[in-house]
Structure formats: C-alpha cells, structure tokens
Design a protein around this motif. Structure first.
Motif, PDB file in Angstrom:
ATOM      1  N   ALA A   1      -2.114   8.319   3.012  1.00  0.00           N
ATOM      2  CA  ALA A   1      -2.012   7.797   4.377  1.00  0.00           C
ATOM      3  C   ALA A   1      -3.402   7.462   4.897  1.00  0.00           C
ATOM      4  CB  ALA A   1      -1.336   8.821   5.293  1.00  0.00           C
ATOM      5  N   LEU A   2      -3.452   6.475   5.762  1.00  0.00           N
ATOM      6  CA  LEU A   2      -4.683   6.064   6.444  1.00  0.00           C
ATOM      7  C   LEU A   2      -4.416   6.012   7.945  1.00  0.00           C
ATOM      8  CD1 LEU A   2      -5.905   3.043   4.287  1.00  0.00           C
ATOM      9  CD2 LEU A   2      -7.179   5.170   4.664  1.00  0.00           C
ATOM     10  N   PRO A   3      -5.422   6.276   8.779  1.00  0.00           N
ATOM     11  CA  PRO A   3      -5.217   6.101  10.219  1.00  0.00           C
ATOM     12  C   PRO A   3      -4.955   4.633  10.531  1.00  0.00           C
ATOM     13  CG  PRO A   3      -7.528   6.530   9.734  1.00  0.00           C
ATOM     14  CD  PRO A   3      -6.784   6.758   8.468  1.00  0.00           C
ATOM     15  N   LEU A   4      -3.890   4.375  11.246  1.00  0.00           N
ATOM     16  CA  LEU A   4      -3.499   2.993  11.520  1.00  0.00           C
ATOM     17  C   LEU A   4      -4.592   2.242  12.253  1.00  0.00           C
ATOM     18  CD1 LEU A   4      -1.171   0.969  11.243  1.00  0.00           C
ATOM     19  CD2 LEU A   4      -0.352   1.737  13.480  1.00  0.00           C
ATOM     20  N   GLY A   5      -5.339   2.938  13.099  1.00  0.00           N
ATOM     21  CA  GLY A   5      -6.394   2.270  13.849  1.00  0.00           C
ATOM     22  C   GLY A   5      -7.527   1.752  12.989  1.00  0.00           C
ATOM     23  N   ALA A   6      -7.641   2.239  11.735  1.00  0.00           N
ATOM     24  CA  ALA A   6      -8.703   1.781  10.840  1.00  0.00           C
ATOM     25  C   ALA A   6      -8.281   0.603   9.979  1.00  0.00           C
ATOM     26  CB  ALA A   6      -9.147   2.935   9.941  1.00  0.00           C
ATOM     27  N   VAL A   7      -6.972   0.276   9.959  1.00  0.00           N
ATOM     28  CA  VAL A   7      -6.462  -0.805   9.105  1.00  0.00           C
ATOM     29  C   VAL A   7      -6.628  -2.129   9.843  1.00  0.00           C
ATOM     30  CG1 VAL A   7      -4.458  -1.735   7.902  1.00  0.00           C
ATOM     31  CG2 VAL A   7      -4.831   0.734   7.988  1.00  0.00           C
ATOM     32  N   GLU A   8      -7.431  -3.016   9.254  1.00  0.00           N
ATOM     33  CA  GLU A   8      -7.720  -4.308   9.890  1.00  0.00           C
ATOM     34  C   GLU A   8      -6.781  -5.406   9.424  1.00  0.00           C
ATOM     35  OE1 GLU A   8     -11.418  -7.327   9.565  1.00  0.00           O
ATOM     36  OE2 GLU A   8     -11.892  -5.362  10.461  1.00  0.00           O
ATOM     37  N   ALA A   9      -6.376  -5.348   8.135  1.00  0.00           N
ATOM     38  CA  ALA A   9      -5.504  -6.408   7.619  1.00  0.00           C
ATOM     39  C   ALA A   9      -4.767  -5.920   6.391  1.00  0.00           C
ATOM     40  CB  ALA A   9      -6.315  -7.661   7.275  1.00  0.00           C
ATOM     41  N   VAL A  10      -3.594  -6.512   6.155  1.00  0.00           N
ATOM     42  CA  VAL A  10      -2.801  -6.288   4.946  1.00  0.00           C
ATOM     43  C   VAL A  10      -2.541  -7.661   4.332  1.00  0.00           C
ATOM     44  CG1 VAL A  10      -0.628  -5.445   4.003  1.00  0.00           C
ATOM     45  CG2 VAL A  10      -1.738  -4.186   5.866  1.00  0.00           C
ATOM     46  N   LEU A  11      -2.995  -7.864   3.079  1.00  0.00           N
ATOM     47  CA  LEU A  11      -2.988  -9.187   2.457  1.00  0.00           C
ATOM     48  C   LEU A  11      -2.303  -9.132   1.094  1.00  0.00           C
ATOM     49  CD1 LEU A  11      -6.769  -9.947   3.099  1.00  0.00           C
ATOM     50  CD2 LEU A  11      -4.839 -10.710   4.505  1.00  0.00           C
ATOM     51  N   PRO A  12      -1.907 -10.267   0.542  1.00  0.00           N
ATOM     52  CA  PRO A  12      -1.433 -10.302  -0.845  1.00  0.00           C
ATOM     53  C   PRO A  12      -2.534  -9.818  -1.778  1.00  0.00           C
ATOM     54  CG  PRO A  12      -0.873 -12.325   0.297  1.00  0.00           C
ATOM     55  CD  PRO A  12      -1.796 -11.587   1.205  1.00  0.00           C
ATOM     56  N   GLY A  13      -2.151  -9.243  -2.910  1.00  0.00           N
ATOM     57  CA  GLY A  13      -3.129  -8.672  -3.812  1.00  0.00           C
ATOM     58  C   GLY A  13      -3.928  -9.687  -4.606  1.00  0.00           C
ATOM     59  N   ASP A  14      -3.411 -10.908  -4.764  1.00  0.00           N
ATOM     60  CA  ASP A  14      -4.078 -11.888  -5.629  1.00  0.00           C
ATOM     61  C   ASP A  14      -5.125 -12.691  -4.871  1.00  0.00           C
ATOM     62  OD1 ASP A  14      -2.223 -13.126  -4.050  1.00  0.00           O
ATOM     63  OD2 ASP A  14      -1.474 -14.472  -5.619  1.00  0.00           O
ATOM     64  N   GLN A  15      -6.048 -12.025  -4.204  1.00  0.00           N
ATOM     65  CA  GLN A  15      -7.140 -12.703  -3.517  1.00  0.00           C
ATOM     66  C   GLN A  15      -8.186 -13.165  -4.543  1.00  0.00           C
ATOM     67  OE1 GLN A  15      -7.147 -13.142  -0.046  1.00  0.00           O
ATOM     68  NE2 GLN A  15      -5.065 -12.307  -0.260  1.00  0.00           N
ATOM     69  N   PRO A  16      -8.841 -14.293  -4.298  1.00  0.00           N
ATOM     70  CA  PRO A  16      -9.922 -14.720  -5.204  1.00  0.00           C
ATOM     71  C   PRO A  16     -11.111 -13.765  -5.093  1.00  0.00           C
ATOM     72  CG  PRO A  16      -9.782 -16.175  -3.293  1.00  0.00           C
ATOM     73  CD  PRO A  16      -8.609 -15.278  -3.214  1.00  0.00           C
TER      74      PRO A  16
ATOM     75  N   PHE B   1      -8.969  -2.392  -0.691  1.00  0.00           N
ATOM     76  CA  PHE B   1      -8.501  -1.808  -1.954  1.00  0.00           C
ATOM     77  C   PHE B   1      -7.051  -2.214  -2.173  1.00  0.00           C
ATOM     78  CE2 PHE B   1      -8.472   1.329   1.454  1.00  0.00           C
ATOM     79  CZ  PHE B   1      -7.126   1.665   1.535  1.00  0.00           C
ATOM     80  N   LEU B   2      -6.625  -2.189  -3.464  1.00  0.00           N
ATOM     81  CA  LEU B   2      -5.273  -2.546  -3.840  1.00  0.00           C
ATOM     82  C   LEU B   2      -4.389  -1.302  -3.868  1.00  0.00           C
ATOM     83  CD1 LEU B   2      -5.974  -5.052  -6.760  1.00  0.00           C
ATOM     84  CD2 LEU B   2      -5.131  -5.622  -4.474  1.00  0.00           C
ATOM     85  N   VAL B   3      -3.154  -1.444  -3.394  1.00  0.00           N
ATOM     86  CA  VAL B   3      -2.162  -0.371  -3.466  1.00  0.00           C
ATOM     87  C   VAL B   3      -0.887  -0.944  -4.075  1.00  0.00           C
ATOM     88  CG1 VAL B   3      -3.157   0.751  -1.436  1.00  0.00           C
ATOM     89  CG2 VAL B   3      -1.190  -0.772  -1.150  1.00  0.00           C
ATOM     90  N   ASP B   4      -0.024  -0.078  -4.596  1.00  0.00           N
ATOM     91  CA  ASP B   4       1.218  -0.535  -5.217  1.00  0.00           C
ATOM     92  C   ASP B   4       2.235  -0.990  -4.181  1.00  0.00           C
ATOM     93  OD1 ASP B   4       0.404  -0.134  -7.829  1.00  0.00           O
ATOM     94  OD2 ASP B   4       1.060   1.951  -7.846  1.00  0.00           O
ATOM     95  N   MET B   5       2.366  -0.223  -3.099  1.00  0.00           N
ATOM     96  CA  MET B   5       3.330  -0.601  -2.070  1.00  0.00           C
ATOM     97  C   MET B   5       3.002   0.103  -0.767  1.00  0.00           C
ATOM     98  SD  MET B   5       6.708   1.626  -3.194  1.00  0.00           S
ATOM     99  CE  MET B   5       7.608   1.116  -1.746  1.00  0.00           C
ATOM    100  N   LEU B   6       3.304  -0.584   0.346  1.00  0.00           N
ATOM    101  CA  LEU B   6       3.238   0.035   1.664  1.00  0.00           C
ATOM    102  C   LEU B   6       4.593   0.667   1.953  1.00  0.00           C
ATOM    103  CD1 LEU B   6       1.348  -2.685   3.719  1.00  0.00           C
ATOM    104  CD2 LEU B   6       0.402  -0.700   2.549  1.00  0.00           C
ATOM    105  N   CYS B   7       4.573   1.827   2.615  1.00  0.00           N
ATOM    106  CA  CYS B   7       5.819   2.562   2.828  1.00  0.00           C
ATOM    107  C   CYS B   7       6.276   2.550   4.275  1.00  0.00           C
ATOM    108  CB  CYS B   7       5.667   3.999   2.331  1.00  0.00           C
ATOM    109  SG  CYS B   7       5.342   4.102   0.560  1.00  0.00           S
ATOM    110  N   SER B   8       5.437   2.977   5.189  1.00  0.00           N
ATOM    111  CA  SER B   8       5.869   3.067   6.580  1.00  0.00           C
ATOM    112  C   SER B   8       4.676   3.320   7.479  1.00  0.00           C
ATOM    113  CB  SER B   8       6.895   4.199   6.757  1.00  0.00           C
ATOM    114  OG  SER B   8       6.296   5.453   6.486  1.00  0.00           O
ATOM    115  N   VAL B   9       4.935   3.203   8.779  1.00  0.00           N
ATOM    116  CA  VAL B   9       3.988   3.672   9.796  1.00  0.00           C
ATOM    117  C   VAL B   9       4.592   4.930  10.403  1.00  0.00           C
ATOM    118  CG1 VAL B   9       2.914   3.200  12.021  1.00  0.00           C
ATOM    119  CG2 VAL B   9       3.036   1.399  10.285  1.00  0.00           C
TER     120      VAL B   9
END
Length: 505
Positions: free
Chosen positions: A372-387, A442-450
C-alpha cells in the motif's frame, strides 16, 4: 505504570505468587508457597475450633488444616465452589489457605512496594508487609512469618521437608526451580518463574497488525500493547487452533536486556488459566529431543505432577527463540497525530488540500505480495509500456522516462523488495509517486483498491520482511504492508533531492 527495571545486579526484586480472595489480591513470596491445589468438594474435619477454620485437606498422604483467608482478614469468605488451597510453608510447618483463585506470578521491584496503614485491631495490620502496584494490579504483600505467628494458627509438619533436605544433601541446593503451571489449548505446561514478568487475567485481545501464524494479537499491559503469541506453536507442539477475542496470558522477558535503557523486550503467551506454583527439577531427566521429537519442541521435558503429565518448557529455548524476539520487537506505539487527528508514519508526506487523504491508501500487488502507498503521494497511474531510457549499474533505478515533460526515474521495486513481478510490461501498470516537486515511478502487477483505514505503525527496530514497519488492514480483513522510504530504496542515497529528503526525514 511500573518504572523500568534497572539493569544489572543492582536490580532488587522478588518473585511473588498472586492470590485472590474477596476481591483483594494478596502477594506471597513464591518460596513460601509449597504448592496450590484445587479446593475439594468436601473438606475433612480437623480437631481444633476457630472461626476461620474451614476444615482440612489430604495432600500427599498428609492431613493439612485449611484456613479461610477471607474470614481471617475480616472479609467475605472464600468461594465455596472452584476455589483453591495454597499450601504455605514456614520453618518446617505447613498450613493451607483457602482462596478464590490464583492470578499467577509477578516480579516486584522494591520501587513497586509502599507502606500501608491499618487500624491496630485490623488483621491486615499484622499480616501486611506492604502494598504493591504492578501494572494495573494493586494489592497487599503478606508477611509469611507474621502469618505463621498468628495466635492459634494450626501448623503441621511438612512431610516434604525431609525429602527436600535429603535432596539438597545429595544433589545441591540449586536442583529445584519455582515454576508457574498453566493450561493452554488443553495442554498443561510449566515455565520457570524467573522468566515471567506478570500474569494477565482474561482481557480483550486486539487483532495483530500483520498476518502471522505466531503473532495472534496484542494485550494491553502497563501502558504498552504487548504482542501475544500462540503458546503451543511457539513451544513446537501444535497450535491453539483459534484466535480468541479475549484471553489470559503470561508476560515473559525476551532476549537480553537493553544495556542503554536497562529494560528487556516482552511478549505474552496466551493461556487458558493458571493452575499452580510448584518446585520442579531444574534439570529434567531427558528432553523430548532425546526420544526423537524434532524442532522447537525437542528442548522441553515431560514431568509428572500429581499423576498428570506436564510439559516443562525450557525457559532458555522460549525466551531465546528468534521468532519470539522478532515479534517482541514489534510493539504498537501510539503514533503522532496530524492536525486533523489522523495517524502518520514517519517518512510519509502529510496530506494537502481541503480533502484529507492521511488515512487513504492505494493498494497493489507484486506477484503474491500485497503493498500500500499513501494516496496523497500518488501523482499518476499509467500504462506499463511507457517509452523508457534504460539505466545500467544504477540499482535500484532501472530506467528514466518523460512524464509531463520532466525526466522521471523508474525504480525496480520488485527486485528491491525481493519479490517477483508476474505481469508483462504490456500488462503491468506504472505508478508515479510525486513528492515536493520530484517523482519516482515503478511497475506493479495490478492495482487493487483505495482503502480508507487507520495506519498501524510498528516500531522501526524491526528488520524482518514478514514483520514490516507499518501495515493497514483493509475491509476484506487482509493485511497490506505500507511502503516507506527504505523500502523504496531512497534511504541510502548520499545527497537526496528535496523529495527524497522528505521521505527519509
């Protein structure tokens, strides 16, 4: 609260058995208690007359008079049903004291004792050596010599005194050790009294902040949430098979004393109840390991106690068990509060804006591991295949990519945490964490919930990945480890930028 125990030989304390009658806790030196037996359904007659004489009891072939301690003290009589008889010895004589129950054993330092003042005609005026305060327990220390000197108190010869003298002459005075005998999960166990700090009556057992087979909860004692463990699992002889909402416990020392603070870590062994205080052989004939019992259970010895088998736990093996030391280090202190009253973990940013996210967490998976991460620290959630631009030799950083026209370092979080990422890059999700104008991804396998649940902050001395520094427990009753700066690989940088400095502060 009991003051910290002094370190070293200067510490002066004595072991006492804690006995209860008419709502009062009486402390008696364990050396004066020969044994404790259940009150029989019918007491025997005894040929003297005094108002507090309840009768007599046959113990090991001897008839011992029994005094109702409640009546002797001018209080209510002891329980008629489910009471106990403490066989008390003094200078070769013994008598029985009828009491309500045995609470256990406590080590009382001199600082826990205080003077008491009673009217001259009160029974406790002669019998009370001092008052005591031990954790949440208050009571009276009985003077055994004064008790034995009470006019008309019946004492009979101690039939075991000759056996003890013969044993001392043949084998030395140190062959017996005072033990607490108790029940856990239907088993009768004994533990050396010197390893015990206190015994706790049945009280509320708070759930543990992590999912762990040994650590099953926490019990409040002396202002501290003491980690409570499955006693049978610790002893290597099975499991309690349940997580009770309430339980009694024996609080023990764990590991060596802290030389700086003069204190020792503590843990609570869950029990069903206390049965007895007994002198048992210090050196058992054979530990279970000698007959092929493997693992932790091999260090303990089976002894006969009144025709019943009792497992005498090795105090050295129990208090020195590294699993127990790991759990005992995980105290749950009261965390500091933000101005909005939410708990915070050191190293995580405070929430900003009008909507508080101090207790809001983004949960995700890496393989089977939950984080888990503090939600206030999460700036963006993006697809994993970034250049990405790969980085060689910069572990734990693996690459850099452009996010909102700014270079953002990518952390190999799975490798850093020692777990496996199972999703391919096309399936994975990139999480961008922003703090003080800087970013990490960083890359993660899946997001679960807030989840909006309280943080369970643990002591930072812990080093095990199984027992993290902080967790949350989600609505599905699953435990998620909260990642801090060290877990993200940021604590060791020589000159951290401003955002990392806020993580490592």
């Amino acid at each position: 609260m009991t003051p910290p125990e002094p370190a070293g030989p200067a510490a002066t304390s004595r072991l006492y058995g804690l006995l209860q009658v008419a709502g009062i806790t009486l402390a008696m030196a364990t050396a004066a208690i020969r044994e404790v037996v259940p009150r029989p359904a019918q007491l025997l007659p005894f040929p003297i007359t005094r108002p507090d004489l309840a009768g007599a009891i046959a113990v090991r072939g001897a008839i011992i008079p029994v005094i109702d301690m409640g009546l002797m003290l001018g209080l209510a009589p002891a329980c008629v049903h489910d009471g106990i008889v403490a066989i008390v010895r003094h200078q070769g004589g013994v008598t029985g004291l009828l009491l309500d129950c045995i609470e256990g054993i406590a080590r009382l330092p001199e600082s826990a004792l205080g003077a008491l003042h009673y009217p001259d005609d009160a029974p406790l005026h002669r019998l009370a050596a001092a008052g005591f305060l031990h954790g949440d327990t208050r009571g009276v220390v009985l003077d055994t010599a004064q008790l034995a000197a009470m006019p008309g108190l019946p004492l009979v010869p101690d039939s075991l005194a000759g056996q003890r003298q013969e044993h001392r002459l043949g084998h030395g005075a140190g062959d017996k050790v005072t033990c607490l005998v108790f029940r856990a999960g239907g088993q009768r166990l004994a533990l050396d009294a010197h390893a015990i700090v206190a015994t706790l009556p049945e009280s509320a057992l708070a759930p543990p902040p992590v999912t762990n087979a040994l650590w099953v909860g926490s019990l409040a004692w002396n202002g501290v949430a003491v980690p409570a463990v499955d006693t049978l699992r610790l002893a290597g002889i099975g499991s309690l098979g349940r997580t009770p909402g309430r339980s009694a416990a024996v609080v023990i020392h764990v590991g060596p004393a802290d030389s700086a603070a003069g204190t020792r870590a503590r843990a609570a062994l869950l029990i069903d109840g206390v049965d007895d205080i007994r002198q048992l052989p210090r050196h058992a004939g054979a530990a279970l390991g000698a007959i092929g019992i493997a693992g932790t259970g091999g260090a303990h010895a089976l002894v006969d106690l009144g025709g019943q088998p009792v497992l005498h736990l090795s105090a050295t093996a129990i208090t020195g068990d590294p699993r127990l030391a790991e759990v005992a280090a995980m105290q749950v202190p009261v965390a500091p509060e933000d101005t909005d009253g939410h708990q915070r973990l050191r190293g995580l940013p405070a929430a900003t804006g009008t909507t508080s996210t101090a207790n809001a967490w983004l949960t995700f998976r890496l393989g089977e591991a939950r984080y888990a991460l503090p939600l206030g620290a999460v700036e963006a959630v993006l697809p994993g295949d970034q250049p990405l631009l790969p980085l060689a030799g910069q572990f734990p950083l693996s690459a850099v990519f452009l996010h909102r026209d700014r270079p953002t370092p990518v952390l190999d979080l799975a490798a850093r945490l020692g777990c496996s990422r199972t999703a391919t890059v096309d399936e994975a999700i990139m999480v961008v964490v922003g703090m003080a104008g800087q970013r990490r991804a960083f890359l993660v396998d899946m997001l679960c919930s807030v989840e909006r649940v309280p943080l369970q902050a643990l002591r930072t001395q812990a080093t095990s990945r199984q027992l993290p520094a902080a967790t949350i427990r989600c609505r599905a009753n699953e435990t998620w480890e909260v990642l801090d700066s060290a877990a993200l690989g940021l604590a060791g940088e020589a000159t951290p930028p401003a955002d990392i400095a806020c993580l490592t502060a």
